[in-house]
Design a protein around this motif. Structure first.
Motif, mmCIF file in Angstrom:
data_model
loop_
_atom_site.group_PDB
_atom_site.id
_atom_site.type_symbol
_atom_site.label_atom_id
_atom_site.label_comp_id
_atom_site.label_asym_id
_atom_site.label_seq_id
_atom_site.Cartn_x
_atom_site.Cartn_y
_atom_site.Cartn_z
ATOM 1 N N ARG A 70 1.089 -0.850 0.393
ATOM 2 C CA ARG A 70 0.079 -0.049 -0.009
ATOM 3 C C ARG A 70 0.846 1.541 -0.102
ATOM 4 N NH1 ARG A 70 0.785 -2.078 4.614
ATOM 5 N NH2 ARG A 70 0.350 0.070 6.722
ATOM 6 N N ASP A 71 0.180 2.224 0.094
ATOM 7 C CA ASP A 71 0.819 3.299 -0.225
ATOM 8 C C ASP A 71 1.182 3.948 1.236
ATOM 9 O OD1 ASP A 71 1.409 6.362 0.397
ATOM 10 O OD2 ASP A 71 0.603 7.173 -1.870
ATOM 11 N N ARG A 108 0.889 3.942 -5.196
ATOM 12 C CA ARG A 108 0.869 5.515 -5.621
ATOM 13 C C ARG A 108 -0.588 5.799 -5.441
ATOM 14 N NH1 ARG A 108 5.993 6.828 -8.258
ATOM 15 N NH2 ARG A 108 7.460 5.940 -6.956
ATOM 16 N N SER A 109 -1.157 6.212 -4.453
ATOM 17 C CA SER A 109 -1.960 7.006 -4.720
ATOM 18 C C SER A 109 -1.669 8.393 -5.389
ATOM 19 C CB SER A 109 -2.783 7.936 -2.932
ATOM 20 O OG SER A 109 -2.042 8.697 -2.897
ATOM 21 N N PRO A 110 -2.473 8.939 -6.351
ATOM 22 C CA PRO A 110 -2.669 10.479 -6.315
ATOM 23 C C PRO A 110 -1.705 11.169 -5.985
ATOM 24 C CG PRO A 110 -4.324 8.845 -7.600
ATOM 25 C CD PRO A 110 -4.682 8.233 -6.288
ATOM 26 N N GLU A 111 -2.137 11.697 -4.976
ATOM 27 C CA GLU A 111 -1.822 12.543 -3.885
ATOM 28 C C GLU A 111 -0.133 12.230 -4.044
ATOM 29 O OE1 GLU A 111 -5.649 12.485 -3.959
ATOM 30 O OE2 GLU A 111 -4.503 11.241 -3.358
ATOM 31 N N THR A 112 -0.294 11.234 -3.614
ATOM 32 C CA THR A 112 1.823 11.320 -3.364
ATOM 33 C C THR A 112 2.315 11.355 -4.419
ATOM 34 O OG1 THR A 112 0.935 9.452 -1.151
ATOM 35 C CG2 THR A 112 2.997 9.194 -2.784
ATOM 36 N N SER A 127 2.969 7.710 -13.599
ATOM 37 C CA SER A 127 3.372 6.295 -13.075
ATOM 38 C C SER A 127 2.283 5.552 -12.970
ATOM 39 C CB SER A 127 4.546 7.166 -11.663
ATOM 40 O OG SER A 127 4.551 5.571 -11.314
ATOM 41 N N MET A 128 3.311 4.964 -13.071
ATOM 42 C CA MET A 128 2.548 3.275 -13.118
ATOM 43 C C MET A 128 2.079 2.426 -11.636
ATOM 44 S SD MET A 128 3.672 0.699 -16.407
ATOM 45 C CE MET A 128 2.175 -0.545 -17.087
ATOM 46 N N HIS A 129 2.748 2.687 -10.591
ATOM 47 C CA HIS A 129 2.533 2.435 -9.452
ATOM 48 C C HIS A 129 1.171 3.078 -8.863
ATOM 49 C CE1 HIS A 129 6.214 2.411 -8.283
ATOM 50 N NE2 HIS A 129 6.849 2.902 -8.967
#
Length: 178
Positions: A70-71, A108-112, A127-129
């Motif tokens: 998880r993020d 990774r969340s969009p915010e992160t 990112s593909m994350h």
């Protein structure tokens, strides 16, 4: 006497031929399991998971892996692409069956991702994350160059080498490297 031997040889041959399919089936190995051993370098969590067995992914194991990857900044859990797990398992297996893969970044969340992209030129805005299709990792005890080479040899997605940050990026996108 020759008739007896001849009859016996023919009987053995027929019995062998009839039993061959059963023997052939018995000789086929049962479907193997795929196991990953992860350690999240940011949360300190570790996991050993049989994520694939009997020819299919194991949903509970995938959920456990999703949680570990998880993020960690936002505590957001998302589905990790099972194809990515297969790639990681193939790379890790090249270095032995008991190695723990250290995770630097999974989902990774969009915010992160936006924060990381703004702070560094090395983070892709798309990112593909963000899709759970990328992972940044290292395998302690093994030269990062060898891990990178093993990932490249799969020719199965994107592979990045980050010597200064000490990780290899792998994703399930188109085949490319940097």
């Amino acid at each position: 006497m020759n008739q007896r031997r001849s009859f016996f040889k023919k009987s053995v041959a027929v019995a062998s031929a009839l039993s061959m399919p059963a023997l052939a089936r018995a000789a086929v190995a049962a479907p193997h399991e795929r196991i990953l051993r992860f350690h999240n370098t940011h949360t300190g969590e570790s996991l050993k998971s049989v994520f694939w067995a009997e020819g299919q992914f194991i949903p509970d194991a995938l959920q456990d892996i999703n949680k570990l990857l998880r993020d960690h900044r936002s505590n957001t859990i998302a589905a990790i692409d099972p194809a990515l797990l297969l790639l990681v398992e193939k790379v890790a297996a090249q270095f032995g069956s008991n190695n723990v893969v250290h995770i630097i970044s999974g989902y990774r969340s969009p915010e992160t991702n936006a924060k990381l992209a703004a702070a560094s030129g090395g983070v892709a805005k798309h990112s593909m994350h963000l899709e759970g299709k990328a992972i940044d990792l290292r395998i302690p005890g093994y030269d990062l160059k060898h891990v990178h080479k093993a990932a490249l040899a799969l020719k199965a997605g994107g592979v990045g080498y980050y010597d200064k940050s000490q990780f290899v990026h792998m994703d399930t996108g188109r085949v490319r490297h940097w």
